[in-house]
Design an enzyme around this catalytic site. Structure first.
Site, PDB file in Angstrom:
ATOM      1  N   CYS A  99       0.822  -1.296  -0.058  1.00  0.00           N
ATOM      2  CA  CYS A  99      -0.060  -0.076   0.063  1.00  0.00           C
ATOM      3  C   CYS A  99       0.803   1.347   0.049  1.00  0.00           C
ATOM      4  CB  CYS A  99      -0.851   0.018   1.017  1.00  0.00           C
ATOM      5  SG  CYS A  99      -2.163  -1.422   1.139  1.00  0.00           S
TER       6      CYS A  99
ATOM      7  N   HIS B  12      -3.491   7.423   2.735  1.00  0.00           N
ATOM      8  CA  HIS B  12      -3.569   6.061   2.013  1.00  0.00           C
ATOM      9  C   HIS B  12      -5.265   5.676   2.630  1.00  0.00           C
ATOM     10  CE1 HIS B  12      -3.858   2.003   1.143  1.00  0.00           C
ATOM     11  NE2 HIS B  12      -3.511   1.297   2.259  1.00  0.00           N
TER      12      HIS B  12
ATOM     13  N   ASN C 104     -10.099   0.089   0.197  1.00  0.00           N
ATOM     14  CA  ASN C 104      -8.468   0.078  -0.033  1.00  0.00           C
ATOM     15  C   ASN C 104      -8.018  -0.359  -1.321  1.00  0.00           C
ATOM     16  OD1 ASN C 104      -6.050  -0.211   0.484  1.00  0.00           O
ATOM     17  ND2 ASN C 104      -6.094  -1.049   2.548  1.00  0.00           N
TER      18      ASN C 104
HETATM   19  N1  COA Z   1     -18.517  -8.510   9.588  1.00  0.00           N
HETATM   20  C1  COA Z   1     -18.831  -8.515  10.865  1.00  0.00           C
HETATM   21  N2  COA Z   1     -18.007  -8.900  12.069  1.00  0.00           N
HETATM   22  C2  COA Z   1     -16.960  -8.714  11.537  1.00  0.00           C
HETATM   23  C3  COA Z   1     -16.286  -8.821  10.713  1.00  0.00           C
HETATM   24  C4  COA Z   1     -17.173  -8.426   9.324  1.00  0.00           C
HETATM   25  N3  COA Z   1     -16.536  -8.267   8.309  1.00  0.00           N
HETATM   26  N4  COA Z   1     -14.916  -8.997  10.457  1.00  0.00           N
HETATM   27  C5  COA Z   1     -14.817  -9.309  12.020  1.00  0.00           C
HETATM   28  N5  COA Z   1     -15.834  -9.191  12.697  1.00  0.00           N
HETATM   29  C6  COA Z   1     -16.066  -9.528  14.052  1.00  0.00           C
HETATM   30  C7  COA Z   1     -14.785 -10.216  14.490  1.00  0.00           C
HETATM   31  O1  COA Z   1     -15.024 -11.665  14.233  1.00  0.00           O
HETATM   32  C8  COA Z   1     -14.962  -9.949  15.766  1.00  0.00           C
HETATM   33  O2  COA Z   1     -16.119 -10.584  16.461  1.00  0.00           O
HETATM   34  P1  COA Z   1     -16.089 -11.088  18.031  1.00  0.00           P
HETATM   35  O3  COA Z   1     -15.813  -9.915  18.895  1.00  0.00           O
HETATM   36  O4  COA Z   1     -17.374 -11.936  18.387  1.00  0.00           O
HETATM   37  O5  COA Z   1     -14.733 -12.099  18.254  1.00  0.00           O
HETATM   38  C9  COA Z   1     -15.613  -8.483  15.971  1.00  0.00           C
HETATM   39  O6  COA Z   1     -16.273  -8.200  14.846  1.00  0.00           O
HETATM   40  C10 COA Z   1     -14.518  -7.335  16.186  1.00  0.00           C
HETATM   41  O7  COA Z   1     -13.436  -7.862  15.660  1.00  0.00           O
HETATM   42  P2  COA Z   1     -12.118  -6.937  15.439  1.00  0.00           P
HETATM   43  O8  COA Z   1     -10.921  -7.695  14.567  1.00  0.00           O
HETATM   44  O9  COA Z   1     -11.687  -6.589  16.793  1.00  0.00           O
HETATM   45  O10 COA Z   1     -12.727  -5.413  14.840  1.00  0.00           O
HETATM   46  P3  COA Z   1     -11.591  -4.299  14.600  1.00  0.00           P
HETATM   47  O11 COA Z   1     -12.468  -3.194  15.055  1.00  0.00           O
HETATM   48  O12 COA Z   1     -10.291  -4.118  14.935  1.00  0.00           O
HETATM   49  O13 COA Z   1     -12.023  -3.929  13.055  1.00  0.00           O
HETATM   50  C11 COA Z   1     -10.622  -4.325  11.222  1.00  0.00           C
HETATM   51  C12 COA Z   1     -11.464  -5.173  12.182  1.00  0.00           C
HETATM   52  C13 COA Z   1     -10.005  -5.204  10.127  1.00  0.00           C
HETATM   53  C14 COA Z   1     -11.685  -3.333  10.423  1.00  0.00           C
HETATM   54  C15 COA Z   1      -9.816  -3.178  11.731  1.00  0.00           C
HETATM   55  O14 COA Z   1      -8.861  -4.038  12.506  1.00  0.00           O
HETATM   56  C16 COA Z   1      -8.755  -2.880  10.777  1.00  0.00           C
HETATM   57  O15 COA Z   1      -9.197  -1.891  10.132  1.00  0.00           O
HETATM   58  N6  COA Z   1      -7.393  -3.009  10.755  1.00  0.00           N
HETATM   59  C17 COA Z   1      -6.358  -2.477   9.696  1.00  0.00           C
HETATM   60  C18 COA Z   1      -6.599  -3.259   8.478  1.00  0.00           C
HETATM   61  C19 COA Z   1      -5.834  -2.495   7.524  1.00  0.00           C
HETATM   62  O16 COA Z   1      -6.044  -1.292   7.262  1.00  0.00           O
HETATM   63  N7  COA Z   1      -5.222  -3.265   6.366  1.00  0.00           N
HETATM   64  C20 COA Z   1      -4.566  -2.827   5.335  1.00  0.00           C
HETATM   65  C21 COA Z   1      -3.498  -1.913   5.712  1.00  0.00           C
HETATM   66  S1  COA Z   1      -2.717  -1.163   4.491  1.00  0.00           S
END
Ligand code: COA
Length: 322
Positions: free
Chosen positions: A113, A249, A279
């Site tokens: 990215c 980004h 993204n």
């Molecule tokens: N839909 C519904 N629920 C989802 C889900 C989806 N698409 N993806 C995950 N969940 C659930 C998880 O299973 C978890 O459930 P649980 O509490 O029962 O275990 C809950 O949502 C919370 O998950 P968590 O991973 O803690 O959520 P979060 O607030 O961290 O959000 C992301 C997840 C991926 C959106 C976030 O961590 C993020 O944006 N990370 C950076 C990713 C990124 O930018 N990557 C590219 C970098 S260049």
């Protein structure tokens, strides 16, 4: 002293739109969850016969037209991509042939990215040293090809697209500074654990997919981007209020908001496209730049801070007097 300056921008998104309602039919998720946790409302997905180079070509032609630059003028092509058409030749060479550019240097950069910031920084150095005069710098991705569409942790986040700029030698900056960083110790937090020399069979089987530990990526991204804002301001003796536009980004609105907060910047001074594009990896920064240039928000003379973070981990910034 020679500087480099952006003289044209372009952007392209594939025709097919996938909204959150469609994803609700594919995995256990909801429009509300995706919007509140990521900010994404819809993303564009390349057609089966549409390659990264096709997207790159559209964006490149727009940037060349905006800069009034012809194929004969271009003497450097850099394509930032993690999803090249082929193992080789590079997508930059394929693009060179499509555009009718002859004899220029052409190569790809892979920094996931952060790829476009890396490519911009390299092109800037070519121009500053006199090795190039007019560079085409592209970020282009068909990330949908390495997404496991049954994995709700990743499939809701990403989309396909391309963005491009023409960078020309000029007497004024232009690109004021670029900073590039990487820390391979985080290699396992965001990866496709498959390549030509590792588990090649997965590519043949069509199961070379992205894996991500979202929570961990989130934390490192917020901290790292905060540090690069400090580094860029300090190196240029600038204060937060000197930045007119943040062009980040587009990974997650919560990561974008954290960087804006670090700059004491209201969100209306931040170019946000993640809701419309998702993204798009290396394409995300040049696409956001092109959107804001074309809709008139970014004007000549504005001071821009571009930043990105990605797998590797890699991260970087570009400070630009537009
Ligand atoms: N839909 C519904 N629920 C989802 C889900 C989806 N698409 N993806 C995950 N969940 C659930 C998880 O299973 C978890 O459930 P649980 O509490 O029962 O275990 C809950 O949502 C919370 O998950 P968590 O991973 O803690 O959520 P979060 O607030 O961290 O959000 C992301 C997840 C991926 C959106 C976030 O961590 C993020 O944006 N990370 C950076 C990713 C990124 O930018 N990557 C590219 C970098 S260049």
């Amino acid at each position: 002293m020679i500087y480099s300056s952006i003289t044209g921008t372009g952007g392209y998104l594939p025709e097919r739109i996938m909204d959150n309602a469609e994803l609700e039919q594919m995995v256990d998720t909801s429009d509300e969850w995706i919007k509140s946790r990521t900010g994404v409302v819809k993303r564009h997905i390349a057609a089966e016969d549409e390659m990264t180079c096709d997207l790159a070509e559209h964006a490149a032609r727009m940037a060349m037209e905006a800069a009034s630059v012809s194929a004969d003028d271009v003497d450097l092509i850099i394509v930032a991509t993690t999803t090249p058409d082929l193992v080789f030749p590079s997508t930059a060479c394929l693009l060179q042939e499509r555009l009718g550019v002859r004899g220029s240097a052409a190569f790809d950069i892979q920094a996931v990215c952060t790829g476009f910031i890396y490519a911009l920084s390299v092109a800037d150095k070519f121009i500053k040293t006199g090795a190039a005069n007019k560079a085409l710098v592209v970020g282009a991705e068909t990330l949908s090809r390495i997404i496991d569409w049954t994995d709700r942790d990743t499939c809701v986040l990403f989309g396909d697209g391309a963005g491009a700029v023409i960078l020309e030698a000029s007497e004024q900056p232009g690109i004021v500074s670029t900073f590039l960083h990487a820390d391979g110790q985080h290699k396992d937090l965001l990866k496709v654990p498959v390549g030509i020399s590792t588990n090649y069979a997965a590519i043949q089987e069509g199961s070379a997919y992205m894996q991500m530990q979202g929570n961990e990526v989130f934390k490192v991204a917020v901290n790292t981007l905060g540090r690069i804002v400090d580094e860029t301001l300090a190196a240029n003796n600038l204060e937060k209020k000197d930045i007119d536009w943040l062009v980040p980004h587009q990974a997650n609105t919560r990561i974008i908001s954290a960087t804006a907060k670090k700059l004491d910047m209201p969100l209306d001074k931040v170019i946000v496209t993640i809701d419309q594009h998702g993204n798009t990896s290396a394409a995300s920064v040049p696409l956001a730049l092109d959107v804001a240039v074309r809709d008139g928000r970014i004007q000549r003379g504005d001071k821009l801070l571009l930043e990105a973070f990605g797998g590797g981990f890699t991260w970087g910034s570009a400070l630009i007097d537009y």
